[in-house]
Design a protein around this motif. Sequence first.
Motif, PDB file in Angstrom:
ATOM      1  N   PRO A 106       0.818  -1.223   0.000  1.00 16.25           N
ATOM      2  CA  PRO A 106       0.000   0.000   0.000  1.00 16.25           C
ATOM      3  C   PRO A 106       0.850   1.272   0.000  1.00 16.25           C
ATOM      4  CG  PRO A 106      -0.853  -1.580   1.581  1.00 16.25           C
ATOM      5  CD  PRO A 106       0.470  -2.121   1.109  1.00 16.25           C
ATOM      6  N   VAL A 116      -5.078   0.455  -6.002  1.00 13.60           N
ATOM      7  CA  VAL A 116      -4.666  -0.683  -5.177  1.00 13.60           C
ATOM      8  C   VAL A 116      -5.838  -1.610  -4.889  1.00 13.60           C
ATOM      9  CG1 VAL A 116      -4.905   0.640  -3.032  1.00 13.60           C
ATOM     10  CG2 VAL A 116      -3.425  -1.355  -3.049  1.00 13.60           C
ATOM     11  N   THR A 118      -6.143  -5.511  -2.722  1.00 12.64           N
ATOM     12  CA  THR A 118      -5.322  -6.457  -1.963  1.00 12.64           C
ATOM     13  C   THR A 118      -6.012  -7.810  -1.873  1.00 12.64           C
ATOM     14  OG1 THR A 118      -6.348  -5.826   0.099  1.00 12.64           O
ATOM     15  CG2 THR A 118      -4.387  -4.604  -0.535  1.00 12.64           C
ATOM     16  N   LYS A 134     -11.253 -10.416  -6.068  1.00 15.29           N
ATOM     17  CA  LYS A 134     -10.836 -10.566  -4.668  1.00 15.29           C
ATOM     18  C   LYS A 134     -12.044 -10.851  -3.784  1.00 15.29           C
ATOM     19  CE  LYS A 134     -10.590  -6.787  -1.796  1.00 15.29           C
ATOM     20  NZ  LYS A 134      -9.893  -7.198  -0.711  1.00 15.29           N
ATOM     21  N   VAL A 136     -14.462 -10.337  -0.752  1.00 14.27           N
ATOM     22  CA  VAL A 136     -14.851  -9.252   0.153  1.00 14.27           C
ATOM     23  C   VAL A 136     -15.821  -9.832   1.188  1.00 14.27           C
ATOM     24  CG1 VAL A 136     -14.438  -7.310  -1.422  1.00 14.27           C
ATOM     25  CG2 VAL A 136     -16.613  -8.529  -1.528  1.00 14.27           C
ATOM     26  N   PHE A 137     -16.097  -9.075   2.245  1.00 13.92           N
ATOM     27  CA  PHE A 137     -16.941  -9.580   3.339  1.00 13.92           C
ATOM     28  C   PHE A 137     -16.430 -10.949   3.791  1.00 13.92           C
ATOM     29  CE2 PHE A 137     -19.610  -6.825   0.690  1.00 13.92           C
ATOM     30  CZ  PHE A 137     -19.994  -5.873   1.617  1.00 13.92           C
ATOM     31  N   THR A 142     -17.450 -12.213  -3.849  1.00 14.98           N
ATOM     32  CA  THR A 142     -16.234 -11.954  -4.620  1.00 14.98           C
ATOM     33  C   THR A 142     -16.449 -10.716  -5.471  1.00 14.98           C
ATOM     34  OG1 THR A 142     -15.781 -14.312  -4.721  1.00 14.98           O
ATOM     35  CG2 THR A 142     -14.619 -12.928  -6.304  1.00 14.98           C
ATOM     36  N   THR A 144     -15.203  -8.344  -8.609  1.00 13.70           N
ATOM     37  CA  THR A 144     -14.374  -8.206  -9.803  1.00 13.70           C
ATOM     38  C   THR A 144     -14.265  -6.714 -10.074  1.00 13.70           C
ATOM     39  OG1 THR A 144     -15.331 -10.239 -10.654  1.00 13.70           O
ATOM     40  CG2 THR A 144     -14.092  -8.907 -12.223  1.00 13.70           C
TER      41      THR A 144
ATOM     42  N   PRO B  11     -21.498  -3.585   7.399  1.00 16.68           N
ATOM     43  CA  PRO B  11     -22.540  -4.563   7.736  1.00 16.68           C
ATOM     44  C   PRO B  11     -22.068  -5.435   8.907  1.00 16.68           C
ATOM     45  CG  PRO B  11     -22.156  -4.527   5.372  1.00 16.68           C
ATOM     46  CD  PRO B  11     -21.070  -3.709   5.992  1.00 16.68           C
ATOM     47  N   ILE B  26     -24.190  -4.592  -2.585  1.00  8.88           N
ATOM     48  CA  ILE B  26     -24.984  -5.492  -1.758  1.00  8.88           C
ATOM     49  C   ILE B  26     -26.383  -4.915  -1.561  1.00  8.88           C
ATOM     50  CG2 ILE B  26     -22.950  -6.421  -0.588  1.00  8.88           C
ATOM     51  CD1 ILE B  26     -24.005  -4.878   1.952  1.00  8.88           C
ATOM     52  N   TRP B  91     -20.274   3.679  -1.615  1.00  4.44           N
ATOM     53  CA  TRP B  91     -19.616   2.687  -0.762  1.00  4.44           C
ATOM     54  C   TRP B  91     -18.114   2.848  -0.969  1.00  4.44           C
ATOM     55  CZ3 TRP B  91     -18.480  -3.038  -2.185  1.00  4.44           C
ATOM     56  CH2 TRP B  91     -17.816  -3.658  -1.122  1.00  4.44           C
ATOM     57  N   PHE B  93     -15.047   1.449  -1.186  1.00  2.00           N
ATOM     58  CA  PHE B  93     -14.309   0.188  -1.302  1.00  2.00           C
ATOM     59  C   PHE B  93     -12.936   0.404  -1.920  1.00  2.00           C
ATOM     60  CE2 PHE B  93     -14.321  -0.173  -5.849  1.00  2.00           C
ATOM     61  CZ  PHE B  93     -15.348   0.680  -6.216  1.00  2.00           C
ATOM     62  N   ALA B  96      -7.288   3.364  -2.267  1.00  2.00           N
ATOM     63  CA  ALA B  96      -6.433   4.501  -2.609  1.00  2.00           C
ATOM     64  C   ALA B  96      -7.238   5.801  -2.568  1.00  2.00           C
ATOM     65  CB  ALA B  96      -5.822   4.298  -3.994  1.00  2.00           C
ATOM     66  N   ARG B 118      -7.222  -2.635  11.515  1.00  2.00           N
ATOM     67  CA  ARG B 118      -6.312  -3.198  10.509  1.00  2.00           C
ATOM     68  C   ARG B 118      -7.001  -3.306   9.141  1.00  2.00           C
ATOM     69  NH1 ARG B 118      -6.183  -9.764  11.589  1.00  2.00           N
ATOM     70  NH2 ARG B 118      -7.717 -10.173   9.989  1.00  2.00           N
ATOM     71  N   VAL B 121     -14.173  -4.690   7.613  1.00  2.00           N
ATOM     72  CA  VAL B 121     -14.590  -6.056   7.293  1.00  2.00           C
ATOM     73  C   VAL B 121     -15.633  -6.110   6.176  1.00  2.00           C
ATOM     74  CG1 VAL B 121     -13.967  -6.947   9.564  1.00  2.00           C
ATOM     75  CG2 VAL B 121     -16.315  -6.181   9.140  1.00  2.00           C
ATOM     76  N   ASP B 122     -15.728  -5.024   5.383  1.00  2.00           N
ATOM     77  CA  ASP B 122     -16.550  -5.104   4.165  1.00  2.00           C
ATOM     78  C   ASP B 122     -15.640  -5.283   2.938  1.00  2.00           C
ATOM     79  OD1 ASP B 122     -15.580  -2.488   4.266  1.00  2.00           O
ATOM     80  OD2 ASP B 122     -17.522  -1.525   4.010  1.00  2.00           O
ATOM     81  N   SER B 123     -14.793  -4.275   2.660  1.00  2.00           N
ATOM     82  CA  SER B 123     -13.914  -4.388   1.488  1.00  2.00           C
ATOM     83  C   SER B 123     -12.678  -5.226   1.779  1.00  2.00           C
ATOM     84  CB  SER B 123     -13.512  -2.997   1.012  1.00  2.00           C
ATOM     85  OG  SER B 123     -12.941  -2.268   2.079  1.00  2.00           O
ATOM     86  N   ASP B 124     -12.365  -5.448   3.068  1.00  2.00           N
ATOM     87  CA  ASP B 124     -11.246  -6.325   3.453  1.00  2.00           C
ATOM     88  C   ASP B 124      -9.935  -5.967   2.769  1.00  2.00           C
ATOM     89  OD1 ASP B 124     -12.485  -7.923   5.336  1.00  2.00           O
ATOM     90  OD2 ASP B 124     -13.182  -9.399   3.878  1.00  2.00           O
ATOM     91  N   ASN B 125      -9.654  -4.680   2.631  1.00  2.00           N
ATOM     92  CA  ASN B 125      -8.441  -4.310   1.899  1.00  2.00           C
ATOM     93  C   ASN B 125      -7.180  -4.313   2.750  1.00  2.00           C
ATOM     94  OD1 ASN B 125      -8.535  -4.020  -0.919  1.00  2.00           O
ATOM     95  ND2 ASN B 125      -9.929  -2.293  -0.704  1.00  2.00           N
ATOM     96  N   ASN B 126      -7.300  -3.935   4.017  1.00  2.00           N
ATOM     97  CA  ASN B 126      -6.132  -3.955   4.886  1.00  2.00           C
ATOM     98  C   ASN B 126      -4.984  -3.156   4.269  1.00  2.00           C
ATOM     99  OD1 ASN B 126      -4.145  -4.584   6.734  1.00  2.00           O
ATOM    100  ND2 ASN B 126      -4.757  -6.714   6.934  1.00  2.00           N
ATOM    101  N   GLN B 127      -5.262  -1.955   3.790  1.00  2.00           N
ATOM    102  CA  GLN B 127      -4.211  -1.187   3.133  1.00  2.00           C
ATOM    103  C   GLN B 127      -4.217   0.297   3.503  1.00  2.00           C
ATOM    104  OE1 GLN B 127      -4.205   1.148   0.182  1.00  2.00           O
ATOM    105  NE2 GLN B 127      -6.239   1.610   0.993  1.00  2.00           N
ATOM    106  N   ILE B 214     -15.882  -1.241  -9.708  1.00  2.38           N
ATOM    107  CA  ILE B 214     -16.449  -2.583  -9.564  1.00  2.38           C
ATOM    108  C   ILE B 214     -17.151  -2.977 -10.855  1.00  2.38           C
ATOM    109  CG2 ILE B 214     -18.093  -4.041  -8.320  1.00  2.38           C
ATOM    110  CD1 ILE B 214     -17.659  -2.373  -5.875  1.00  2.38           C
ATOM    111  N   LEU B 217     -20.161  -8.120  -8.466  1.00  2.00           N
ATOM    112  CA  LEU B 217     -20.075  -8.693  -7.125  1.00  2.00           C
ATOM    113  C   LEU B 217     -20.859 -10.000  -7.201  1.00  2.00           C
ATOM    114  CD1 LEU B 217     -18.747  -7.445  -4.596  1.00  2.00           C
ATOM    115  CD2 LEU B 217     -20.974  -6.650  -3.891  1.00  2.00           C
TER     116      LEU B 217
END
Lengths: 327, 249
Positions: A106, A116, A118, A134, A136-137, A142, A144, B11, B26, B91, B93, B96, B118, B121-127, B214, B217
């Motif tokens: 990042p 970015v 991840t 990737k 998600v949730f 998933t 795209t 969520p 969603i 949203w 997500f 950057a 960290r 818990v939606d986009s789970d990017n951790n960045q 996106i 999904l």
Amino acid sequence: MSNIVVIAEARGGALKRPSLEAVTAALGLAKQTGGKVIAVLCGSGLDAACAELGKSGANQIVAIDGASFANYSGDAWAKAIADQCKAHAATAVLMAHTAMGKDLLPRVSAQLDGSVLTDTVELAFAGGAFTAKKPVFAGKATMTAKATKLPFCATLRPNNFAPATGGSGAEVQKVAAPGGDLLAVVKEIIAAAGGKTPLQEAKVVVAGGRGLKEAQHFKLIEDLAAAFGPGVAAVGASRAVVDAGWRPHGEQVGQTGKVVSPPLYFAIGISGAIQHLAGMRTARTIVAINKDADAPIFKVADFGIVGDAFEVVPALTKAIQALVAGK
Amino acid sequence: MDIVVCIKRVPATDTAIKIAADGKSIDPTGVNFELNAYDEFALEQALRIKEQLNAGSVTVVTIGPKDSKKQLDDALARGADKAVLLSTTEWMFDGAQTAAALAAWIKTVPCNLVLCGRQAVDSDNNQMAGNLAARLGFACVTEVGKLTLENGVFTAERDIEGAREVVTSKTPAVISCNKGLNEPRYANLKGIMAAKKKPFVEQPAQLGARGVEIQALTLPAARAAGKILGNGADAVPALIAALREQKAL
């Protein structure tokens, strides 16, 4: 020309296997973009890691080597790597989704003002654009997505691409690690006690939940994991038992813990709350042992035994011990 | 120390995700939203640092829909001094884009430390932490499970593969927080009453161009229904046989 940079990772001088998986993904993209794959790595004493990378099929290797880079420093490394990405006109930058990858990529992406994504599991280049898939949730869905800004920077979920082995001695360019002010730096690495198998790298995960009734009964889970022999199985836990303080957070499987995808997963005394299922539903084979025949865990399990963990697990441990001893 | 805590409304983790008709988002029908679990550890750590130093301020900020005010109010009730809503209808997500918008806002306020969860818990990017730190020129430590502050220097511990890393960090810094860092406090009645008098600022988020778009999904394929092999320890031989047949053993 549309080059792909792979940020490789060496720990204690040895190349991490997921870095070779990232090279595989990069080679796949480069075939479409028509560019080269350049592997960049940082550290001190990188010759062995470079030699291994040289056999990966990457077209060129850049080793940013020097005493000032002996210990990981995200800020300094990101700047040095971003400079290499610019020098090689990278349109995509890839790294494995490891503890270091999550930390470093990042920052590189921000240095380059790129896009970015991840924890990706699939990458493509078509119609002039990079796309990625990737979870998600925590894997409940998933995504795209298409990169609309370059360079496109992505981390890749480990164990999802085969490690690259298709090359013979790529050119290695050495770059002296810059000195200067480090804002944050690793001072010490403390190895986990007893050489525990990391949860996300284990071939077998044996997870326990509330059905074990008390923290001390996790001995049953530990014994079953140990029965597979050294380095094979890791212990996992449900959120309920982590929140109750029975087990450390590092063992939690699920949406606010780790997502695991081992070849074999045992859910013992775990009812199968939606957020737990999210963290283990991609395991290849799932075994559930639970007293309640209506527990949701049986809906995702390949095989189930309805019964008391205190009775079933010791019998299973003995059977696995016998099997492992006979091999 | 002036601390900014970045939070997100997500969520609830027990939500069964349904995809909306557009195939790209969603379906929010029946979804309960909550404060992202990891952000609770960030907020708690901010409050503890302020208590330790007996000085400074804690500002909570989010980029999100107007409904996020509920989570910001909760943070004020737990002890934050000020809340800022950078409002958007989208949203968030795109990591950057989020980091760039937050960095632009943080540059306008006093700040020596940014704490965040960290990952959302939606986009789970951790960045976000690393991206933000690079844009601000701050130090950064991610996924921190233990944190101490002495003489303006942080010592942080984080889990890496098979080991624990000890990192020292100067200020200003961005630190992302993992579960296990602390035990978050909850709001009490006194806190809830006090929160009503605390400053709340709402302004539109200054979002730059998107970095990712996106396209779809989708839900994962359902696993085929499994087989109950029997009851109690007597079923163990059948399980071993089934696993061997699958080459799982």
